[in-house]
Design a protein around this motif. Structure first.
Motif, PDB file in Angstrom:
ATOM      1  N   VAL A   5      15.931  12.483   1.318  1.00  0.00           N
ATOM      2  CA  VAL A   5      17.331  12.612   1.405  1.00  0.00           C
ATOM      3  C   VAL A   5      17.281  14.188   1.187  1.00  0.00           C
ATOM      4  O   VAL A   5      18.860  14.512   1.911  1.00  0.00           O
ATOM      5  N   LEU A   6      16.774  15.022   0.615  1.00  0.00           N
ATOM      6  CA  LEU A   6      16.776  16.143   1.026  1.00  0.00           C
ATOM      7  C   LEU A   6      16.176  16.896   2.793  1.00  0.00           C
ATOM      8  O   LEU A   6      17.430  17.516   3.448  1.00  0.00           O
ATOM      9  N   LEU A   7      15.210  15.617   2.804  1.00  0.00           N
ATOM     10  CA  LEU A   7      15.635  16.247   4.690  1.00  0.00           C
ATOM     11  C   LEU A   7      16.749  16.081   5.608  1.00  0.00           C
ATOM     12  O   LEU A   7      17.180  16.060   6.182  1.00  0.00           O
ATOM     13  N   ASN A   8      17.627  14.714   4.833  1.00  0.00           N
ATOM     14  CA  ASN A   8      18.027  14.029   5.534  1.00  0.00           C
ATOM     15  C   ASN A   8      20.319  14.822   5.070  1.00  0.00           C
ATOM     16  O   ASN A   8      20.778  14.966   6.151  1.00  0.00           O
ATOM     17  N   VAL A   9      19.844  15.406   4.524  1.00  0.00           N
ATOM     18  CA  VAL A   9      21.250  16.455   3.604  1.00  0.00           C
ATOM     19  C   VAL A   9      21.053  17.883   4.181  1.00  0.00           C
ATOM     20  O   VAL A   9      21.521  18.772   4.442  1.00  0.00           O
ATOM     21  N   THR A  10      19.983  17.916   4.768  1.00  0.00           N
ATOM     22  CA  THR A  10      19.601  19.184   5.290  1.00  0.00           C
ATOM     23  C   THR A  10      20.870  19.273   6.991  1.00  0.00           C
ATOM     24  O   THR A  10      20.540  18.485   7.529  1.00  0.00           O
ATOM     25  N   PRO A  11      21.147  20.153   6.873  1.00  0.00           N
ATOM     26  CA  PRO A  11      21.874  20.279   8.148  1.00  0.00           C
ATOM     27  C   PRO A  11      20.984  20.587   9.780  1.00  0.00           C
ATOM     28  O   PRO A  11      20.250  21.173   9.520  1.00  0.00           O
ATOM     29  N   GLY A  12      21.665  19.682   9.984  1.00  0.00           N
ATOM     30  CA  GLY A  12      20.886  19.942  10.933  1.00  0.00           C
ATOM     31  C   GLY A  12      21.874  18.825  12.849  1.00  0.00           C
ATOM     32  O   GLY A  12      22.734  19.092  12.468  1.00  0.00           O
TER      33      GLY A  12
ATOM     34  N   GLY B 146       0.870  -1.245   0.096  1.00  0.00           N
ATOM     35  CA  GLY B 146       0.057   0.069  -0.010  1.00  0.00           C
ATOM     36  C   GLY B 146       0.462   0.897   0.199  1.00  0.00           C
ATOM     37  O   GLY B 146      -0.049   2.102   0.420  1.00  0.00           O
ATOM     38  N   ILE B 147       1.977   1.485  -0.858  1.00  0.00           N
ATOM     39  CA  ILE B 147       2.985   2.183  -0.454  1.00  0.00           C
ATOM     40  C   ILE B 147       2.529   2.886  -1.402  1.00  0.00           C
ATOM     41  O   ILE B 147       2.496   2.431  -2.814  1.00  0.00           O
ATOM     42  N   HIS B 148       2.446   4.239  -1.993  1.00  0.00           N
ATOM     43  CA  HIS B 148       2.285   5.627  -3.278  1.00  0.00           C
ATOM     44  C   HIS B 148       3.320   6.296  -3.225  1.00  0.00           C
ATOM     45  O   HIS B 148       3.800   6.904  -2.155  1.00  0.00           O
ATOM     46  N   GLU B 149       3.980   6.106  -4.286  1.00  0.00           N
ATOM     47  CA  GLU B 149       5.237   7.868  -4.566  1.00  0.00           C
ATOM     48  C   GLU B 149       6.711   7.719  -3.780  1.00  0.00           C
ATOM     49  O   GLU B 149       6.462   8.803  -3.168  1.00  0.00           O
ATOM     50  N   ILE B 150       6.468   6.203  -4.061  1.00  0.00           N
ATOM     51  CA  ILE B 150       7.655   5.944  -2.884  1.00  0.00           C
ATOM     52  C   ILE B 150       8.688   6.372  -4.197  1.00  0.00           C
ATOM     53  O   ILE B 150       9.235   7.009  -2.981  1.00  0.00           O
ATOM     54  N   TRP B 151       8.783   7.465  -4.911  1.00  0.00           N
ATOM     55  CA  TRP B 151       9.971   8.112  -5.748  1.00  0.00           C
ATOM     56  C   TRP B 151      10.180   9.087  -4.562  1.00  0.00           C
ATOM     57  O   TRP B 151      11.284  10.113  -4.617  1.00  0.00           O
ATOM     58  N   LEU B 152       8.616   9.869  -4.536  1.00  0.00           N
ATOM     59  CA  LEU B 152       8.631  11.091  -4.169  1.00  0.00           C
ATOM     60  C   LEU B 152       8.963  11.193  -2.527  1.00  0.00           C
ATOM     61  O   LEU B 152       9.955  11.846  -1.537  1.00  0.00           O
ATOM     62  N   PHE B 153       8.528   9.936  -1.543  1.00  0.00           N
ATOM     63  CA  PHE B 153       9.152   9.833  -0.684  1.00  0.00           C
ATOM     64  C   PHE B 153      10.956   9.754  -0.191  1.00  0.00           C
ATOM     65  O   PHE B 153      11.323  10.252   0.639  1.00  0.00           O
ATOM     66  N   ILE B 154      11.605   8.954  -0.986  1.00  0.00           N
ATOM     67  CA  ILE B 154      12.845   9.001  -1.173  1.00  0.00           C
ATOM     68  C   ILE B 154      13.913   9.743  -1.162  1.00  0.00           C
ATOM     69  O   ILE B 154      14.522  10.758  -0.623  1.00  0.00           O
TER      70      ILE B 154
ATOM     71  N   PHE C 118      13.970   5.291   5.131  1.00  0.00           N
ATOM     72  CA  PHE C 118      14.971   7.041   5.724  1.00  0.00           C
ATOM     73  C   PHE C 118      15.894   6.802   5.837  1.00  0.00           C
ATOM     74  O   PHE C 118      16.885   7.548   6.192  1.00  0.00           O
ATOM     75  N   ILE C 119      16.187   5.379   7.344  1.00  0.00           N
ATOM     76  CA  ILE C 119      17.355   5.697   7.545  1.00  0.00           C
ATOM     77  C   ILE C 119      18.578   5.122   7.022  1.00  0.00           C
ATOM     78  O   ILE C 119      19.652   5.909   6.956  1.00  0.00           O
ATOM     79  N   PHE C 120      18.828   4.127   5.709  1.00  0.00           N
ATOM     80  CA  PHE C 120      19.271   3.861   5.113  1.00  0.00           C
ATOM     81  C   PHE C 120      19.828   4.841   4.244  1.00  0.00           C
ATOM     82  O   PHE C 120      21.063   5.350   4.515  1.00  0.00           O
ATOM     83  N   THR C 121      19.104   5.784   3.640  1.00  0.00           N
ATOM     84  CA  THR C 121      19.295   7.084   3.300  1.00  0.00           C
ATOM     85  C   THR C 121      20.628   8.467   3.803  1.00  0.00           C
ATOM     86  O   THR C 121      21.513   8.486   3.619  1.00  0.00           O
ATOM     87  N   GLY C 122      19.638   7.481   5.449  1.00  0.00           N
ATOM     88  CA  GLY C 122      20.772   8.968   6.441  1.00  0.00           C
ATOM     89  C   GLY C 122      21.546   8.282   6.379  1.00  0.00           C
ATOM     90  O   GLY C 122      23.308   9.334   6.639  1.00  0.00           O
ATOM     91  N   THR C 123      21.350   6.831   7.151  1.00  0.00           N
ATOM     92  CA  THR C 123      23.496   6.700   7.803  1.00  0.00           C
ATOM     93  C   THR C 123      24.179   7.221   6.607  1.00  0.00           C
ATOM     94  O   THR C 123      24.995   6.902   6.441  1.00  0.00           O
ATOM     95  N   LEU C 124      24.162   6.646   5.104  1.00  0.00           N
ATOM     96  CA  LEU C 124      25.129   7.269   4.618  1.00  0.00           C
ATOM     97  C   LEU C 124      25.331   8.208   4.047  1.00  0.00           C
ATOM     98  O   LEU C 124      26.929   8.754   3.791  1.00  0.00           O
ATOM     99  N   TRP C 125      24.703   9.347   4.165  1.00  0.00           N
ATOM    100  CA  TRP C 125      24.716  10.862   4.447  1.00  0.00           C
ATOM    101  C   TRP C 125      26.264  10.891   5.241  1.00  0.00           C
ATOM    102  O   TRP C 125      26.850  11.662   5.104  1.00  0.00           O
ATOM    103  N   CYS C 126      25.834  10.415   6.696  1.00  0.00           N
ATOM    104  CA  CYS C 126      25.965  11.023   8.335  1.00  0.00           C
ATOM    105  C   CYS C 126      27.594  10.182   7.291  1.00  0.00           C
ATOM    106  O   CYS C 126      28.480  10.395   7.919  1.00  0.00           O
ATOM    107  N   LEU C 127      27.786   8.652   6.641  1.00  0.00           N
ATOM    108  CA  LEU C 127      29.508   8.851   6.892  1.00  0.00           C
ATOM    109  C   LEU C 127      29.850   9.055   5.537  1.00  0.00           C
ATOM    110  O   LEU C 127      31.267   9.446   6.017  1.00  0.00           O
ATOM    111  N   VAL C 128      28.494   9.584   5.114  1.00  0.00           N
ATOM    112  CA  VAL C 128      29.709  10.166   3.789  1.00  0.00           C
ATOM    113  C   VAL C 128      30.656  11.711   4.668  1.00  0.00           C
ATOM    114  O   VAL C 128      31.752  11.643   4.883  1.00  0.00           O
ATOM    115  N   LEU C 129      29.677  11.974   6.370  1.00  0.00           N
ATOM    116  CA  LEU C 129      30.110  13.156   6.240  1.00  0.00           C
ATOM    117  C   LEU C 129      31.081  13.131   7.215  1.00  0.00           C
ATOM    118  O   LEU C 129      32.172  13.637   7.209  1.00  0.00           O
TER     119      LEU C 129
END
Length: 210
Positions: free
Chosen positions: A15-22, A3-11, A157-168
């Motif tokens: 990604v945009l939320l994860n790369v936003t400095p916080g 029942g997941i829809h618009e998964i591309w938009l979710f991803i 969401f956690i996977f993309t966030g973890t990748l970004w944090c490892l790059v940082l």
């Protein structure tokens, strides 16, 4: 099927939320500057595990309880705020540890950094409410397996966030290699991280349940 829809938009949104400095990014960068890539990676994985606690809670409905119950929300808020402030004060009062001195107790040090990352997120009710508000936007109202859908989206969401944090962590560790040899620089990093935790603790304490 889930029942997941618009998964591309979710991803894309994730990604945009994860790369936003916080605060999470600042914590990873600070630990990388202190301890190198391993310290930043430990912080990143700790943050991810803390986020997973909230994803799992959203999937089984505990986050909804936090939103509905002022008492439950207040208890978690005060516990989280106290932890953050105490952790921040410990960092502010700690003596700087140079890179050469980190290797000896590295396991216990990395474990402490990891657990701080876990508790910083797991005890923050604001993170719980974020997932409760964000994840359902991409799950159909008539989805047959909503908990599984929440878990799937949360893990993405956690996977993309973890990748970004490892790059940082990698970039920060490389840029700060010389800084870790300076006691003065490490002291300022400690103060910055300590101030961040105290600030987050105060913000959490001031959160309203509604």
């Amino acid at each position: 099927m889930l029942g997941i829809h618009e998964i591309w938009l979710f991803i894309l949104s994730g990604v945009l939320l994860n790369v936003t400095p916080g605060p999470d990014s600042v914590y990873v960068i600070g630990r990388s500057m202190q301890m190198g890539w391993r310290g930043g990676a430990a912080a990143a994985f700790g943050i991810s595990c803390g986020c997973f606690v909230h994803v799992a809670a959203a999937a089984i409905g505990l986050s909804a309880l936090l939103m509905a119950s002022s008492t439950a929300f207040s208890i978690l808020k005060l516990v989280g705020a106290a932890y953050l402030v105490l952790t921040g004060l410990q960092m502010l009062w700690s003596r700087p540890v140079l890179a050469a001195a980190i290797d000896e107790p590295v396991r216990s040090t990395l474990r402490r950094v990891f657990l701080q990352g876990v508790f910083t997120n797991a005890l923050n009710p604001k993170v719980a409410l974020f997932f409760l508000a964000f994840l359902p936007q991409f799950v159909a109202a008539d989805a047959p397996h909503k908990p599984l859908a929440f878990l799937t989206l949360g893990l993405i969401f956690i996977f993309t966030g973890t990748l970004w944090c490892l790059v940082l962590a990698a970039f920060a560790a490389k840029a700060a290699h010389r800084l870790r040899e300076s006691e003065g620089a490490i002291a300022w990093v400690n103060r910055a991280l300590g101030g961040l935790f105290v600030y987050l603790g105060i913000r959490v304490a001031m959160l309203e349940s509604r």
